[in-house]
Design an enzyme around this catalytic site. Sequence first.
Site, mmCIF file in Angstrom:
data_model
loop_
_atom_site.group_PDB
_atom_site.id
_atom_site.type_symbol
_atom_site.label_atom_id
_atom_site.label_comp_id
_atom_site.label_asym_id
_atom_site.label_seq_id
_atom_site.Cartn_x
_atom_site.Cartn_y
_atom_site.Cartn_z
ATOM 1 N N ASP A 1 62.220 81.797 -49.643
ATOM 2 C CA ASP A 1 61.163 81.122 -48.859
ATOM 3 C C ASP A 1 61.000 81.704 -47.459
ATOM 4 O O ASP A 1 60.000 81.457 -46.783
ATOM 5 C CB ASP A 1 61.425 79.609 -48.780
ATOM 6 C CG ASP A 1 62.647 79.272 -47.947
ATOM 7 O OD1 ASP A 1 63.558 80.122 -47.800
ATOM 8 O OD2 ASP A 1 62.699 78.138 -47.430
ATOM 9 N N ASN A 2 61.981 82.470 -47.019
ATOM 10 C CA ASN A 2 61.898 83.167 -45.718
ATOM 11 C C ASN A 2 63.071 84.129 -45.660
ATOM 12 O O ASN A 2 63.938 84.109 -46.534
ATOM 13 C CB ASN A 2 61.927 82.190 -44.522
ATOM 14 C CG ASN A 2 63.054 81.189 -44.580
ATOM 15 O OD1 ASN A 2 62.848 80.030 -44.912
ATOM 16 N ND2 ASN A 2 64.265 81.621 -44.278
ATOM 17 N N CYS B 1 61.371 77.323 -43.687
ATOM 18 C CA CYS B 1 61.201 76.641 -44.975
ATOM 19 C C CYS B 1 59.868 75.927 -45.227
ATOM 20 O O CYS B 1 59.105 76.302 -46.113
ATOM 21 C CB CYS B 1 62.319 75.615 -45.135
ATOM 22 S SG CYS B 1 63.958 76.217 -44.743
ATOM 23 N N HIS C 1 60.823 69.100 -49.570
ATOM 24 C CA HIS C 1 60.495 69.474 -48.187
ATOM 25 C C HIS C 1 58.997 69.467 -47.888
ATOM 26 O O HIS C 1 58.541 70.107 -46.939
ATOM 27 C CB HIS C 1 61.088 70.847 -47.834
ATOM 28 C CG HIS C 1 61.432 70.976 -46.367
ATOM 29 N ND1 HIS C 1 61.707 72.177 -45.765
ATOM 30 C CD2 HIS C 1 61.505 70.049 -45.389
ATOM 31 C CE1 HIS C 1 61.959 71.992 -44.491
ATOM 32 N NE2 HIS C 1 61.844 70.706 -44.229
ATOM 33 N N ASP D 1 66.519 79.904 -50.939
ATOM 34 C CA ASP D 1 66.321 79.397 -49.584
ATOM 35 C C ASP D 1 67.150 80.179 -48.574
ATOM 36 O O ASP D 1 68.383 80.160 -48.639
ATOM 37 C CB ASP D 1 66.747 77.914 -49.589
ATOM 38 C CG ASP D 1 66.220 77.148 -48.399
ATOM 39 O OD1 ASP D 1 65.724 77.781 -47.457
ATOM 40 O OD2 ASP D 1 66.326 75.906 -48.425
ATOM 41 N N ASP D 2 66.483 80.896 -47.683
ATOM 42 C CA ASP D 2 67.179 81.629 -46.612
ATOM 43 C C ASP D 2 67.995 82.803 -47.132
ATOM 44 O O ASP D 2 69.034 83.139 -46.562
ATOM 45 C CB ASP D 2 68.113 80.700 -45.802
ATOM 46 C CG ASP D 2 67.360 79.737 -44.902
ATOM 47 O OD1 ASP D 2 66.133 79.612 -45.052
ATOM 48 O OD2 ASP D 2 68.006 79.098 -44.044
HETATM 49 CA CA CA Z 1 64.344 78.523 -45.876
#
Ligand code: CA
Length: 484
Positions: free
Chosen positions: A301-302, A91, A149, A51-52
Amino acid sequence: MKKPTPSNSRKINYIKWIWLCFLVISISGCNRIVQKPIEKSNPNLIIILVDDMGYGDVGFNGCKDIPTPNIDRIAQRGVTFTNGYVTWGACGPSRAGMITGRYQDRFGFSRNPLFAPNDPNQGLPLSEETLASVLKRADYKTVALGKWHLGAHPSQRPLQRGFDHFFGFLTGGHRYFPEEWTLQDAYAVTQQFDAYKTKLLDDEIRIEETEYLTDALSREAVNYVKELKDHPFFMYLAYNAPHTPLQATEKYLNRFKHIKERKRRIYAAMVSAIDDGVGLLLDELEASNIDDHTLIVFLSDNGGPERTNGSDNGPLRGQKGTLFEGGVRVPFAMQWPGRIPAGSVYDFPVSSLDIFSTFIAQAQKKVTLKNEVDGVNLLPYITGKKSGFPHEQLFWRIYDKQHTAIRAGNKKLFVSQDSSFVYDLQNDLSESINLLPGQKETGLKLEKIYQDWSMNIIDPVFLGLGQNKEYNQLHPDRFGRPEK
Ligand code: CA
């Protein structure tokens, strides 16, 4: 030579009979080994989603200050995607695209959902089916670990969306230290980011957990491999690290005393915790002797929000939340020993949308999909059976900013409210030279393709994180009802 007596003769017949039975059992046993039941020939399928994390923050993309030997094992034993994309710069929508194999704008998941456990519309619309639902129909066991999420309403939770098991939390992030998980359940949440403090869910039960969150997720991943190794399984291991809040234990922080910048130091420790966990998972797959029977995808995810969590998108411009490469091009690798050539590099653009199609193509039992999907099976491309671009184009839209982008070949058109840009990504990875003034025709052509694509997408179907205040006014009962 002694002639057999009648009783001896019976004894010999009896022994012959025993031998015959033994032979039959052995042969049928051999058959069981040679002719595996269909469900056992399905490879296991694992998504490791972080994540990130920035494009430049893994060893296989050139990271120098954070060793990621275990994540790199995936790339070394499989393929690195240098042009691996997600479908949104943050996200929720990125996850909705990946888990359905469809551009999330097709079904209005164009914002980060709010934590709203009383609202069935805050999450993945029920018109959509998840990769887990499809694989379950194809006789897979399915487990989701970590960040969800995709909706906190009881109708939206993992066990209602195709997963047999879930261990994690429902909202867009979580605090990492167990002593900070002070809220018993969704009922105790009174504002958006309070949900970061809820106790973890094990299936649908709130539990007491004592480990650092990343370590707990890794432990569960290993335990599920041990539990499910004799049956084909799909594991969705969604670490929330290294998303904020920046929190790490001394064990990991001690590895990065040489990094002076505070955010980068804690971020490095969080990445290192993930890397240890990936190592434990890979080791367990090997110990369970299912390593070469397991397809694993690793991605973020990004892109990294560099200023917020100390991440580094390497040579890419922009960051999380943007449609520059730094927002949507991510660390992306895949392994399947014996099926994907070790150490290969694939440079044509691929998408997180492709995970859905690649995975379901490996299931022996063919199942009918409810919806049209946008991804492709990447295996023939990686192995050289198919040439050319897997996608003629890839598309992005950030509805609330009115930003759009399209990549076709190596050209990219990025349109914001007040300006448009054309970049040549092959020669200008950092998107520094706007070619639009000299290439107006290219711009118009790409704009036309985007417009055609946009005929099939819809406006957002729920208010998102950016409308938290407005949502609270419209839903004064947002919190305060016990979860069912
Ligand atoms: Ca993210």
